[in-house]
Design an enzyme around this catalytic site. Structure first.
Site, PDB file in Angstrom:
ATOM      1  CD  GLU A  34      -3.063   3.619  -4.941  1.00 53.38           C
ATOM      2  OE1 GLU A  34      -4.100   2.932  -4.886  1.00 53.38           O
ATOM      3  OE2 GLU A  34      -1.932   3.134  -4.854  1.00 53.38           O
ATOM      4  NE  ARG A  61      -4.333  -1.149   0.123  1.00 58.17           N
ATOM      5  CZ  ARG A  61      -4.534  -2.175  -0.705  1.00 58.17           C
ATOM      6  NH1 ARG A  61      -3.601  -2.528  -1.566  1.00 58.17           N
ATOM      7  NH2 ARG A  61      -5.685  -2.839  -0.697  1.00 58.17           N
ATOM      8  CG  HIS A  82      -3.575  -0.230  -6.469  1.00 65.64           C
ATOM      9  ND1 HIS A  82      -3.978   0.305  -5.264  1.00 65.64           N
ATOM     10  CD2 HIS A  82      -3.580  -1.575  -6.295  1.00 65.64           C
ATOM     11  CE1 HIS A  82      -4.225  -0.673  -4.410  1.00 65.64           C
ATOM     12  NE2 HIS A  82      -3.989  -1.825  -5.018  1.00 65.64           N
TER      13      HIS A  82
HETATM   14  O1  LIG Z   1      -4.762  -4.057  -3.757  1.00 67.61           O
HETATM   15  C1  LIG Z   1      -5.140  -5.174  -3.858  1.00 67.61           C
HETATM   16  C2  LIG Z   1      -5.601  -5.978  -2.760  1.00 67.61           C
HETATM   17  O2  LIG Z   1      -5.808  -5.445  -1.677  1.00 67.61           O
HETATM   18  O3  LIG Z   1      -5.795  -7.181  -2.947  1.00 67.61           O
END
Ligand SMILES: O=CC(=O)O
Length: 309
Positions: free
Chosen positions: A256, A227, A275
């Site tokens: 984001e 993250r 992402h």
């Molecule tokens: O970002 C993707 C997830 O949390 O699986």
């Protein structure tokens, strides 16, 4: 008939499964707060990254389950969910292959600046920088895996052919086939590639910061597929600009969706993807189906088993 809102882009598998179980499915690819509230009477909801908290939950009186399409559930307010007796589920493991492949790609792309070298063909940018920086191979190096759950373990498995030494950090002890468990400081000081695969929590926020960059090797490459919040992005930009570390590959950023202004996009030693680590046909199918199965189980009464911790 119970209703489930399948919000955001996902695989048709979720819709097909829910319909096969007799649920009415409302599909909405551009879910916003208003879209959610237009369907405030739903019993279940399948979401990706949209923030989902008190202001929505309190207006959805029938809602029993929020299934997070993926692993991290930092966009769902768990306290609000438990206050409203709503079960929150996620899909650990279901996208591990796609995310691990993305981590491998980031190590290789950032390690060798392939993206910038390709860009230099058409826009002439960074030519001097690229001539002076040759990049480094992954083979034979030390890789630090911060986070050793499904994704970290899958990265370790994929790394086997690269003959690397893996240093893994996790809350629990694990056997690490290509190396061993290590402390964070051991990873920062020894790793040539540092990969962060942890969730965003108050404890992990900005765990990678200016003081960590000072501990890392000047030749190190940071890869973040967890993250954005794990990394102090301002400090990362500074460390890359001053070449305190050699490079970075990131799939996630602090704000984001990422926009063109993000300074990481303009550095010759950063490689960025928006992402998309879990976006592959296989992962989207697996995750969608698992999330839909969880919704059905919760709506049929098997609640406690599926709650995220
Ligand atoms: O970002 C993707 C997830 O949390 O699986």
């Amino acid at each position: 008939m119970k209703k489930v809102l399948v919000a955001n882009m996902t695989s048709q598998k979720a819709v097909d499964y829910l319909e096969s179980k007799g649920y009415q499915v409302i599909k909405n690819d551009q879910a916003s707060d208003d879209d959610f509230l237009e369907h405030a009477d739903v019993d279940g909801i399948l979401i990706m990254m949209h923030p989902f908290g008190e202001s929505l939950m309190s207006k959805m009186p029938n809602l029993k389950v929020v299934a997070r399409h993926g692993v991290g559930y930092d966009n769902v307010d768990l306290d609000a969910a438990s206050a409203h007796d709503i079960v929150v589920t996620n899909t650990p493991g279901a996208n591990a292959t796609a995310v691990a492949e993305t981590a491998m790609m980031h190590m290789l792309m950032a390690g060798r600046m392939f993206y910038q070298r390709r860009q230099a063909i058409t826009d002439n940018a960074n030519k001097r920088y690229l001539a002076a920086h040759h990049g480094q191979e992954l083979t034979g190096k030390t890789v630090g895996l911060i986070g050793y759950g499904h994704i970290g373990q899958e990265i370790n498995r994929m790394l086997t052919g690269f003959n690397v030494k893996v240093l893994a950090y996790a809350r629990h002890q694990h056997e690490v086939t290509n190396g061993h468990m290590a402390t964070l400081d051991e990873i920062y000081e020894q790793a040539d590639f540092v990969v962060t695969a942890l969730p965003a929590t108050p404890e992990t926020k900005h765990m990678i910061n200016a003081s960590v960059f000072r501990k890392m090797k000047k030749s190190a490459v940071l890869v973040n597929i967890g993250r954005g919040a794990l990394v102090d992005e301002e400090a990362l930009v500074e460390a890359l600009t001053n070449e305190e570390i050699a490079g970075a590959g990131v799939d996630v950023v602090e704000k984001e969706p990422i926009t063109a202004e993000n300074p990481l996009l303009h550095l010759p030693n950063a490689f960025v993807t928006p992402h998309v680590a879990m976006i592959s046909k296989e992962a989207m199918d697996n995750v969608a189906l698992k999330a839909a199965e969880d919704i059905v189980r919760v709506l049929e009464g098997e609640r406690a088993v599926f709650q995220v911790n």
